[in-house]
Enzyme design. Sequence first.
Site, PDB file in Angstrom:
ATOM      1  N   TYR A 140      -5.722  -7.355  -5.543  1.00 51.34           N
ATOM      2  CA  TYR A 140      -6.638  -5.709  -4.370  1.00 51.34           C
ATOM      3  C   TYR A 140      -7.106  -5.186  -6.096  1.00 51.34           C
ATOM      4  O   TYR A 140      -8.572  -4.868  -5.478  1.00 51.34           O
ATOM      5  CB  TYR A 140      -6.078  -5.854  -4.101  1.00 51.34           C
ATOM      6  CG  TYR A 140      -6.467  -4.126  -3.324  1.00 51.34           C
ATOM      7  CD1 TYR A 140      -7.810  -4.427  -2.667  1.00 51.34           C
ATOM      8  CD2 TYR A 140      -5.882  -3.187  -2.977  1.00 51.34           C
ATOM      9  CE1 TYR A 140      -8.178  -3.503  -2.283  1.00 51.34           C
ATOM     10  CE2 TYR A 140      -6.515  -2.136  -3.094  1.00 51.34           C
ATOM     11  CZ  TYR A 140      -7.395  -2.103  -2.277  1.00 51.34           C
ATOM     12  OH  TYR A 140      -8.831  -0.948  -1.806  1.00 51.34           O
ATOM     13  N   ASP A 284       3.696  -3.985  -5.305  1.00 54.50           N
ATOM     14  CA  ASP A 284       4.039  -2.182  -5.256  1.00 54.50           C
ATOM     15  C   ASP A 284       4.451  -1.716  -6.153  1.00 54.50           C
ATOM     16  O   ASP A 284       5.891  -1.744  -6.694  1.00 54.50           O
ATOM     17  CB  ASP A 284       5.500  -2.515  -3.905  1.00 54.50           C
ATOM     18  CG  ASP A 284       4.391  -2.087  -2.827  1.00 54.50           C
ATOM     19  OD1 ASP A 284       2.928  -2.338  -2.670  1.00 54.50           O
ATOM     20  OD2 ASP A 284       5.022  -2.124  -1.346  1.00 54.50           O
TER      21      ASP A 284
HETATM   22  N1  UDP Z   1       6.567  -0.265   3.367  1.00 51.29           N
HETATM   23  C1  UDP Z   1       7.555  -0.234   3.912  1.00 51.29           C
HETATM   24  N2  UDP Z   1       7.788  -0.352   5.298  1.00 51.29           N
HETATM   25  C2  UDP Z   1       6.680  -1.153   6.138  1.00 51.29           C
HETATM   26  C3  UDP Z   1       5.277  -0.961   5.706  1.00 51.29           C
HETATM   27  C4  UDP Z   1       4.873  -0.632   3.997  1.00 51.29           C
HETATM   28  O1  UDP Z   1       7.851   0.178   3.107  1.00 51.29           O
HETATM   29  O2  UDP Z   1       6.491  -1.726   6.937  1.00 51.29           O
HETATM   30  C5  UDP Z   1       6.116   1.092   1.905  1.00 51.29           C
HETATM   31  C6  UDP Z   1       5.567  -0.072   1.281  1.00 51.29           C
HETATM   32  O3  UDP Z   1       6.501  -0.764   0.019  1.00 51.29           O
HETATM   33  C7  UDP Z   1       4.523   1.449   0.510  1.00 51.29           C
HETATM   34  C8  UDP Z   1       4.574   2.333   1.375  1.00 51.29           C
HETATM   35  O4  UDP Z   1       5.483   2.257   2.520  1.00 51.29           O
HETATM   36  O5  UDP Z   1       5.489   1.716  -0.404  1.00 51.29           O
HETATM   37  C9  UDP Z   1       3.057   2.210   2.082  1.00 51.29           C
HETATM   38  O6  UDP Z   1       3.117   1.263   2.199  1.00 51.29           O
HETATM   39  P1  UDP Z   1       1.400   0.736   2.562  1.00 51.29           P
HETATM   40  O7  UDP Z   1       0.735  -0.444   3.336  1.00 51.29           O
HETATM   41  O8  UDP Z   1       1.250   1.209   3.669  1.00 51.29           O
HETATM   42  O9  UDP Z   1      -0.397   1.453   1.818  1.00 51.29           O
HETATM   43  P2  UDP Z   1      -0.306   1.168   0.308  1.00 51.29           P
HETATM   44  O10 UDP Z   1       0.691   1.579  -0.500  1.00 51.29           O
HETATM   45  O11 UDP Z   1       0.247  -0.566  -0.117  1.00 51.29           O
HETATM   46  O12 UDP Z   1      -1.628   1.369   0.029  1.00 51.29           O
END
Ligand code: UDP
Length: 328
Positions: A140, A284
């Site tokens: 991405y 991540d």
């Molecule tokens: N996250 C999590 N559980 C979930 C969804 C996200 O622990 O069900 C964590 C994810 O690993 C990241 C943060 O929350 O560290 C934000 O994730 P999100 O998918 O909202 O946004 P991104 O950082 O991918 O743009």
Amino acid sequence: MAVLVAGGAGYIGSHTAAELVDNGEEVVVVDNLVKGHREAVGECRFYHGDLTDICFLDSVFSENKIDSVIDFAASSLVGESMSKPLDYYKNNLISVMNLLDKMKEYEVPVIVFSSTAAVYGEPENIPILETDRTEPTNPYGETKLAIEKMLKWCEKAYGIKYATLRYFNAAGARIDGSIGEDHDPESHLIPIILQAALGKRKAVQIYGDDYPTPDGTCIRDYIHVTDLADAHILALNGLREGSGSGVYNLGNGKGFSVKEVIDTAKKVTGHAIPVEITQRRKGDPAVLVASSEKAKRELGWEPRYNDLETIIESAWRWHSTHPDGFAG
Ligand code: UDP
């Protein structure tokens, strides 16, 4: 003259289109409705179609007097991009290439482009500056970085000016509660937490508690979606008035761990939020926090809803009144 908002039925796109309309702009929204919602599009001319279809896109440009483009249309899930990289390259790059082709043909001089903190990968410094190393850890982020570079070359060759906005974690909902976040399946942290608070899911899975952070969970910089929308409008008006192209981070400069976000949501909602710790999600980074000083300085941007509680309160207003999203 109209602003073309590509991906304007999606989460950030619909909030920006709504702010543009409030500012008296004529807005044309294009969306394939794969992730977006027709109900999220307010007082705008709406075209249902895909940017990868150049004939469709030509009809949009020929039927409207477009003076500028804001492009939100993209596949944007880190996890999904790891398992479907080719889909990400195809969707994200071809869409922008077609848009730029039409902008060139119809002499549309400016574009505001949605980029992402994912272009940085594992950051070398916190907070992250626009000049820091860009080494994405997922497809991405790679596609967004490739487009950022494409924009640079297109400016040199065709004179199309751009503002690239690298968002950190968009969150919250329009303050009047009329539109908000609705993904299917939901993968973003705050909506998932609020679904758990509403009893719509059993627990929030915390993706890893063994990161090198104080509580072991990932740290992100959450920014209100209306503050993002404001930044797009400032960037657009700046370009229209003759500002040069630029790349800007958009975040609040303050990081919150997954556990801290859950604790704040407990306080805001007054509901229990069960959690379970699971494995890390591939791709991540541990910590992403922005320096947005450049956007403040050059665009005159000042976030209005910059504390986590206010952000979660606005999201809660949307989710608690629309527990099934736009379908409800
Ligand atoms: N996250 C999590 N559980 C979930 C969804 C996200 O622990 O069900 C964590 C994810 O690993 C990241 C943060 O929350 O560290 C934000 O994730 P999100 O998918 O909202 O946004 P991104 O950082 O991918 O743009």
